[in-house]
Structure formats: C-alpha cells, structure tokens
Design a protein around this motif. Structure first.
Motif, PDB file in Angstrom:
ATOM      1  N   ASN A  16       7.029  -4.108  -7.341  1.00 20.44           N
ATOM      2  CA  ASN A  16       5.816  -3.406  -7.823  1.00 20.44           C
ATOM      3  C   ASN A  16       5.012  -3.279  -6.411  1.00 20.44           C
ATOM      4  O   ASN A  16       4.752  -4.129  -5.627  1.00 20.44           O
ATOM      5  CB  ASN A  16       4.925  -4.444  -8.699  1.00 20.44           C
ATOM      6  N   HIS A  18       2.076  -1.671  -4.066  1.00 22.87           N
ATOM      7  CA  HIS A  18       0.564  -1.465  -4.019  1.00 22.87           C
ATOM      8  C   HIS A  18      -0.111  -1.022  -2.804  1.00 22.87           C
ATOM      9  O   HIS A  18       0.819  -1.318  -1.671  1.00 22.87           O
ATOM     10  CB  HIS A  18      -0.186  -2.768  -4.439  1.00 22.87           C
ATOM     11  N   PRO A  31      -7.025  -2.847  -4.265  1.00 19.41           N
ATOM     12  CA  PRO A  31      -5.680  -2.618  -4.475  1.00 19.41           C
ATOM     13  C   PRO A  31      -5.358  -2.040  -5.383  1.00 19.41           C
ATOM     14  O   PRO A  31      -5.815  -2.025  -6.681  1.00 19.41           O
ATOM     15  CB  PRO A  31      -4.980  -4.137  -4.782  1.00 19.41           C
ATOM     16  N   LYS A  33      -1.960  -0.334  -7.766  1.00 15.40           N
ATOM     17  CA  LYS A  33      -0.564  -0.335  -8.116  1.00 15.40           C
ATOM     18  C   LYS A  33      -0.121   1.234  -8.230  1.00 15.40           C
ATOM     19  O   LYS A  33      -0.821   1.942  -8.817  1.00 15.40           O
ATOM     20  CB  LYS A  33      -0.561  -1.174  -9.388  1.00 15.40           C
TER      21      LYS A  33
END
Length: 184
Positions: A16, A18, A31, A33
């Motif tokens: 994942n 970010h 942040p 994603k």
C-alpha cells in the motif's frame, strides 16, 4: 499525479503506497493513499491519480512510501510528477531508488525534492511497432534527441533503445526511460 515505477527486474510492488505533498506556505496534504481501480505500481508502469487538495502553494517536497505489505513489497520508484489541473503548473520529483527493506539502504519512505533548473532531465520514449506482417525487428534501434534551448538548436548523442525486454516486436508498444540526458 503520475507515479512512474522503474523498468527493472522486481521493481513493482503490491504494498500500500502513500504520499504527502509539502507546500511553500508551510501546509502539507497529510498522508494520501494512492489507489485506484487498477493494479498499480507494476514494473515500467505509469499510474495516474486524481487528488483534490487544498492550495499548498509551490510544492517544496513530497514524501512517498509504503507499508511493506505483500509477498514482495520492495519497490523501485522512478519519479513522481504532480500537475495542478487548473494552472498546468508541474513539479517533477525524481527518486530512481529502491523503497525496500532488503535493497539499497533499507528505507521504505523517501522525501523527494523537486527538480529545479537542472541541466539534465529524464525523457520517456514510447515506440509503437506496426501490426503488419514483418513489422518487428531484432536490429539495434537508437534515438537522437533534438530540440531548441534558449533560442539555440541542440542535439543529444545517439542512444540505444533497450530495456531488457524483447523490444520492437510486431504490434508491440515499448517504453524507454532515457535518464539524466542534457536538456534540449
């Protein structure tokens, strides 16, 4: 935003990913994603994300990383390009390094600064080989970049196009990154 994964063995990730964008006025995006409906961050891929953000002013840095999840989370990030849709202002952040615990320096998050008045740039060259019989080639193919800089014609050296794939096959689309070339 365009995120370019390098075209080297093992460069892609399923972790994942970010990013945080930092602006001149002291604000940051927090942040974010990076995900959309496709399989992102594969070797040699350009992934595009549309983000709605407050006005951060001139971008001063981005911090990009991942959560180290998945079977092979290491990622070789080529660059991040941010384009402000309304004004078409553009910032390029070159990385050209691993974000991996088992590669390079073991870091999975990097802060990148924008390219500013650099005398070199990275060019992306995409070739489209026809789908006609006999259109492909195994010959060495090169490119020579020409342009105008400060009112003067400029020419770069001949560069072989080779990215370790079986390039220039019938009906193929091949992409090459020409790194650290003189600005034209």
């Amino acid at each position: 935003m365009q995120v370019h994964t390098s075209d080297i063995r093992g460069a892609g990730t399923d972790a994942n990913v970010h990013i945080v964008l930092f602006g001149m006025n002291g604000q940051d995006s927090g942040p974010l994603k990076l995900e959309n409906s496709k399989n992102n961050f594969e070797r040699g891929a350009e992934d595009v994300f549309f983000l709605e953000l407050p006005d951060l002013g001139e971008l001063t840095a981005v911090e990009v990383g991942h959560d180290n999840s998945g079977a092979a989370p290491g990622w070789h990030l080529e660059q991040v390009v941010v384009v402000e849709v309304g004004s078409n202002r553009c910032w390029a952040f070159t990385c050209d390094r691993w974000l991996a615990k088992n590669e390079d320096d073991g870091v999975i998050r990097r802060r990148l600064l924008p390219l500013a008045n650099s005398s070199t740039t990275t060019y992306r060259v995409t070739t489209y080989t026809s789908d006609l019989r006999g259109a492909g080639t195994d010959a060495g193919v090169w490119v020579e970049l020409r342009g105008e800089l400060d009112g003067k014609l400029s020419q770069g050296p001949r560069l072989m196009l080779d990215n370790s794939s079986n390039n220039f096959e019938r009906g193929a689309v091949d992409t090459f990154l020409l790194k650290k070339q003189q600005n034209l």
